[in-house]
Design a protein around this motif. Structure first.
Motif, PDB file in Angstrom:
ATOM      1  N   ILE A  52       3.677  13.373   1.084  1.00  0.00           N
ATOM      2  CA  ILE A  52       2.868  12.362   1.768  1.00  0.00           C
ATOM      3  C   ILE A  52       2.733  12.694   3.253  1.00  0.00           C
ATOM      4  N   GLY A  53       3.829  13.113   3.871  1.00  0.00           N
ATOM      5  CA  GLY A  53       3.776  13.473   5.288  1.00  0.00           C
ATOM      6  C   GLY A  53       2.791  14.594   5.561  1.00  0.00           C
ATOM      7  N   PHE A  54       2.848  15.637   4.742  1.00  0.00           N
ATOM      8  CA  PHE A  54       1.930  16.764   4.912  1.00  0.00           C
ATOM      9  C   PHE A  54       0.485  16.347   4.644  1.00  0.00           C
ATOM     10  N   GLU A  55       0.294  15.506   3.637  1.00  0.00           N
ATOM     11  CA  GLU A  55      -1.060  15.069   3.294  1.00  0.00           C
ATOM     12  C   GLU A  55      -1.689  14.292   4.450  1.00  0.00           C
ATOM     13  N   ASP A  56      -0.945  13.367   5.044  1.00  0.00           N
ATOM     14  CA  ASP A  56      -1.483  12.573   6.152  1.00  0.00           C
ATOM     15  C   ASP A  56      -1.757  13.432   7.381  1.00  0.00           C
ATOM     16  N   LEU A  57      -0.881  14.370   7.653  1.00  0.00           N
ATOM     17  CA  LEU A  57      -1.113  15.283   8.784  1.00  0.00           C
ATOM     18  C   LEU A  57      -2.368  16.114   8.547  1.00  0.00           C
ATOM     19  N   GLN A  96     -15.749   7.139  14.528  1.00  0.00           N
ATOM     20  CA  GLN A  96     -15.199   6.872  13.196  1.00  0.00           C
ATOM     21  C   GLN A  96     -14.052   7.827  12.876  1.00  0.00           C
ATOM     22  N   HIS A  97     -14.256   9.101  13.148  1.00  0.00           N
ATOM     23  CA  HIS A  97     -13.203  10.088  12.892  1.00  0.00           C
ATOM     24  C   HIS A  97     -12.014   9.871  13.822  1.00  0.00           C
ATOM     25  N   GLU A  98     -12.301   9.549  15.076  1.00  0.00           N
ATOM     26  CA  GLU A  98     -11.215   9.300  16.028  1.00  0.00           C
ATOM     27  C   GLU A  98     -10.351   8.131  15.575  1.00  0.00           C
ATOM     28  N   GLN A  99     -10.977   7.075  15.096  1.00  0.00           N
ATOM     29  CA  GLN A  99     -10.230   5.903  14.679  1.00  0.00           C
ATOM     30  C   GLN A  99      -9.303   6.232  13.516  1.00  0.00           C
ATOM     31  N   TYR A 100      -9.784   7.026  12.591  1.00  0.00           N
ATOM     32  CA  TYR A 100      -8.949   7.404  11.454  1.00  0.00           C
ATOM     33  C   TYR A 100      -7.767   8.255  11.924  1.00  0.00           C
ATOM     34  N   ILE A 101      -8.014   9.147  12.870  1.00  0.00           N
ATOM     35  CA  ILE A 101      -6.944   9.984  13.413  1.00  0.00           C
ATOM     36  C   ILE A 101      -5.896   9.124  14.110  1.00  0.00           C
ATOM     37  N   TYR A 118      -2.048   8.855  13.099  1.00  0.00           N
ATOM     38  CA  TYR A 118      -1.067   9.249  14.118  1.00  0.00           C
ATOM     39  C   TYR A 118      -0.036   8.138  14.338  1.00  0.00           C
ATOM     40  N   ASN A 119      -0.504   6.908  14.454  1.00  0.00           N
ATOM     41  CA  ASN A 119       0.411   5.785  14.657  1.00  0.00           C
ATOM     42  C   ASN A 119       1.363   5.628  13.472  1.00  0.00           C
ATOM     43  N   TYR A 120       0.848   5.861  12.281  1.00  0.00           N
ATOM     44  CA  TYR A 120       1.699   5.763  11.087  1.00  0.00           C
ATOM     45  C   TYR A 120       2.726   6.893  11.052  1.00  0.00           C
ATOM     46  N   LEU A 121       2.274   8.104  11.338  1.00  0.00           N
ATOM     47  CA  LEU A 121       3.160   9.267  11.289  1.00  0.00           C
ATOM     48  C   LEU A 121       4.213   9.249  12.396  1.00  0.00           C
ATOM     49  N   GLN A 122       3.932   8.549  13.489  1.00  0.00           N
ATOM     50  CA  GLN A 122       4.924   8.410  14.551  1.00  0.00           C
ATOM     51  C   GLN A 122       6.206   7.772  14.029  1.00  0.00           C
ATOM     52  N   LEU A 123       6.062   6.912  13.039  1.00  0.00           N
ATOM     53  CA  LEU A 123       7.227   6.295  12.413  1.00  0.00           C
ATOM     54  C   LEU A 123       7.659   7.070  11.166  1.00  0.00           C
ATOM     55  N   PHE A 124       6.698   7.515  10.373  1.00  0.00           N
ATOM     56  CA  PHE A 124       6.979   8.140   9.088  1.00  0.00           C
ATOM     57  C   PHE A 124       7.840   9.391   9.241  1.00  0.00           C
ATOM     58  N   VAL A 125       7.475  10.275  10.142  1.00  0.00           N
ATOM     59  CA  VAL A 125       8.187  11.557  10.273  1.00  0.00           C
ATOM     60  C   VAL A 125       9.637  11.367  10.717  1.00  0.00           C
ATOM     61  N   PRO A 126       9.915  10.616  11.800  1.00  0.00           N
ATOM     62  CA  PRO A 126      11.319  10.406  12.175  1.00  0.00           C
ATOM     63  C   PRO A 126      12.129   9.700  11.082  1.00  0.00           C
ATOM     64  N   GLU A 127      11.502   8.734  10.399  1.00  0.00           N
ATOM     65  CA  GLU A 127      12.214   8.033   9.336  1.00  0.00           C
ATOM     66  C   GLU A 127      12.494   8.958   8.145  1.00  0.00           C
ATOM     67  N   THR A 142       8.171   2.018   6.511  1.00  0.00           N
ATOM     68  CA  THR A 142       6.896   2.736   6.641  1.00  0.00           C
ATOM     69  C   THR A 142       5.732   1.929   6.080  1.00  0.00           C
ATOM     70  N   GLN A 143       5.981   1.221   4.976  1.00  0.00           N
ATOM     71  CA  GLN A 143       4.914   0.410   4.394  1.00  0.00           C
ATOM     72  C   GLN A 143       4.543  -0.748   5.307  1.00  0.00           C
ATOM     73  N   ASP A 144       5.554  -1.333   5.945  1.00  0.00           N
ATOM     74  CA  ASP A 144       5.280  -2.417   6.905  1.00  0.00           C
ATOM     75  C   ASP A 144       4.430  -1.907   8.065  1.00  0.00           C
ATOM     76  N   ARG A 145       4.732  -0.707   8.546  1.00  0.00           N
ATOM     77  CA  ARG A 145       3.926  -0.133   9.642  1.00  0.00           C
ATOM     78  C   ARG A 145       2.476   0.036   9.195  1.00  0.00           C
ATOM     79  N   TRP A 146       2.291   0.563   7.997  1.00  0.00           N
ATOM     80  CA  TRP A 146       0.932   0.802   7.490  1.00  0.00           C
ATOM     81  C   TRP A 146       0.168  -0.512   7.326  1.00  0.00           C
ATOM     82  N   ASN A 147       0.845  -1.506   6.771  1.00  0.00           N
ATOM     83  CA  ASN A 147       0.185  -2.797   6.525  1.00  0.00           C
ATOM     84  C   ASN A 147      -0.170  -3.531   7.815  1.00  0.00           C
ATOM     85  N   ASN A 148       0.575  -3.273   8.868  1.00  0.00           N
ATOM     86  CA  ASN A 148       0.360  -3.994  10.130  1.00  0.00           C
ATOM     87  C   ASN A 148      -0.582  -3.277  11.088  1.00  0.00           C
ATOM     88  N   MET A 149      -1.128  -2.138  10.671  1.00  0.00           N
ATOM     89  CA  MET A 149      -2.034  -1.416  11.569  1.00  0.00           C
ATOM     90  C   MET A 149      -3.463  -1.937  11.421  1.00  0.00           C
TER      91      MET A 149
END
Length: 248
Positions: free
Chosen positions: A144-149, A205-210, A214-223, A241-248
């Protein structure tokens, strides 16, 4: 005729061949144990080697994720600068912008921002069947980490493609040549060009997705690193991680 006692015959035979029989059994048992130990040791050694290889691969993968996340942070900062310049150019007189700001504004909308990415460890992980078997559910975390990156990086490359298309369509040439003396007038004209307006919408549109990834991976990778080091449970990892995703 003398009657033969079969039990006595067998007992006498065993007594005569006791030494040979004992020696045979000892050799047989030793051989069997030797085979078991040899195969057992080999299997244990191979299992240890696979576990060590998987452990080393995970550490390299997590390190690669952290490096790519750091690169992604620079990309987001680049977009922040672009958005700031665009906001100034569209919300205040261009005369208030310095020549350097004008040059940067033109640059961020027309020239690619290269992103050098090392996919070697990602490829090694995806091709390693043994590692997936050994890592169990943690293999899904790495995937999942590699896929999101990769998705974030592909969106960045799409923006670079749009910039190339903008140059190929010669939007600059549509508004005549420009230099330092007339670049403010040039920018004023380009900013209202329909093609540019469309491209800016695509950029956004692309910037927003990035930014979201990025905000999700900031938590995902260290965790993920904490999970691998057994500092948190798998349940805690997914909840956080799911809470971070749901709250973005």
């Amino acid at each position: 005729m003398k009657k033969i006692n079969p039990f006595k015959t067998i007992r006498e035979w065993c007594q005569r061949h006791h030494q040979t029989f004992s020696s045979f059994m000892t050799d047989f048992i030793a051989t069997v144990l030797g085979i078991i130990l040899t195969f057992g040791t080999t299997m244990w050694y191979e299992k240890q080697q696979k576990a060590e290889a998987a452990d080393a691969l995970v550490e390299r993968c997590l390190s690669n994720m952290e490096s790519r996340l750091s690169n992604l942070e620079k990309v987001v900062q680049y977009y922040d600068r672009k958005d700031h310049l665009y906001w100034m150019a569209t919300h205040q007189p261009l005369d208030s912008l310095s020549n350097e700001d004008i040059y940067q504004l033109i640059d961020v909308f027309t020239w690619p921002n290269s992103l050098i990415v090392n996919h070697a460890y990602e490829n090694s992980f995806s091709q390693s069947v043994n590692s997936h078997e050994i890592l169990g559910s943690f293999a899904n975390v790495i995937a999942i980490g590699f896929e999101d990156l990769r998705v974030a990086e592909e969106n960045h490359e799409e923006i670079n493609r749009l910039k190339k298309e903008l140059r190929r369509n010669q939007i600059v040439e549509h508004h005549a040549s420009w230099d330092q003396s007339n670049m403010r007038q040039f920018v004023t004209t380009v900013l209202i060009d329909p093609e540019f307006v469309y491209m800016q919408q695509e950029y956004s549109q692309h910037e927003q997705y990035i930014r979201v990834l990025y905000n999700y991976l900031q938590l995902f990778v260290p965790e993920a690193h904490r999970l691998w080091n057994k500092e948190i449970t798998e349940e805690e990892f997914w909840k956080t991680t799911q809470d971070r995703w749901n709250n973005m």
